[in-house]
Enzyme design. Sequence first.
Site, mmCIF file in Angstrom:
data_model
loop_
_atom_site.group_PDB
_atom_site.id
_atom_site.type_symbol
_atom_site.label_atom_id
_atom_site.label_comp_id
_atom_site.label_asym_id
_atom_site.label_seq_id
_atom_site.Cartn_x
_atom_site.Cartn_y
_atom_site.Cartn_z
ATOM 1 C CG ASP A 19 -11.355 -8.048 -5.273
ATOM 2 O OD1 ASP A 19 -11.504 -7.415 -4.212
ATOM 3 O OD2 ASP A 19 -11.680 -9.241 -5.406
ATOM 4 C CE LYS A 60 -15.349 -9.096 2.961
ATOM 5 N NZ LYS A 60 -15.849 -9.463 1.621
#
Length: 294
Positions: A19, A60
């Site tokens: 990540d 998002k």
Amino acid sequence: MSYAYQRFYRGPIEAVIFDWAGTTYDFGSMAPIRAFQNLFAEQEIPITLAEAREPMGTEKREHITRILNMPRVREAWREKYGALASEADIERLYHAFVPMQIEAIRECARPVPGLMETVAWLERRNIKIGANTGYNRDMLDVLTDIAAAQGYRPASNVCATDVPKGRPYPHMSLKNALELGVGDVRACIKVDDTLPGIEEGLAAGMWTVGVTTSGNEVGLSQEDWTALDSASKTVLREQAQERFRRGGAHVIIGSVADLPAAVEYIERWLAQGHGPDTTGLAGVTLTAAGVSLR
């Protein structure tokens, strides 16, 4: 007649898929928090740190949707605007969010301590490096440019908008594996500081390593973490470890600096014929010295 057989992958780890925020860059994953809190403050509906962090790891736009669906935020929005947030509201918020997030990325784009040493260790072992993120491509491009100038250049970079579905679906990690030319997903490790990221790795059939100290589950900047006394650090670390255990992470480490010990531990499992789906392997906690604290 009928036949059945079972194959075991007993080779080395071929690739590590990291990540970004909270794992390799941006200790504490602070950039998304700043952006989400600024976004909702502009709507005159302030959100708490906990509310901003809860959906962390998701794409998002999905993150914004999940915040809006939280009971307190949902009712605050209804009271302020006379109706629940619509798809048009979500789209408007997302477009307002993108420049806020890019600015916050620029402000927070510093490598987690130990990253470059771990990258060098992986490269010496010919382990390929990929990365993925809940950021969109515009956000990721800003971050990868900064990281490249500092010497961190994953061979594969995938963002949530590159694939049909982001975390917890496996699509990003599988795209990383394809781009890296990995022969077997059981030769891959997904390293993440969020539970959706661990779910992503598990769904992809990979080994998973959860990151506590530098990531979202502890949720403190490097400065705030350093300022804590040892007892407070232990409490926060152990709480994060327990969440990762419940989430199915195979190995749990403090930060990317501890990853070499995790790779070696997983390779011992592989040599014994175990795979990511072997029962009873999840939840091992390691230090940089390779000591199991299970």
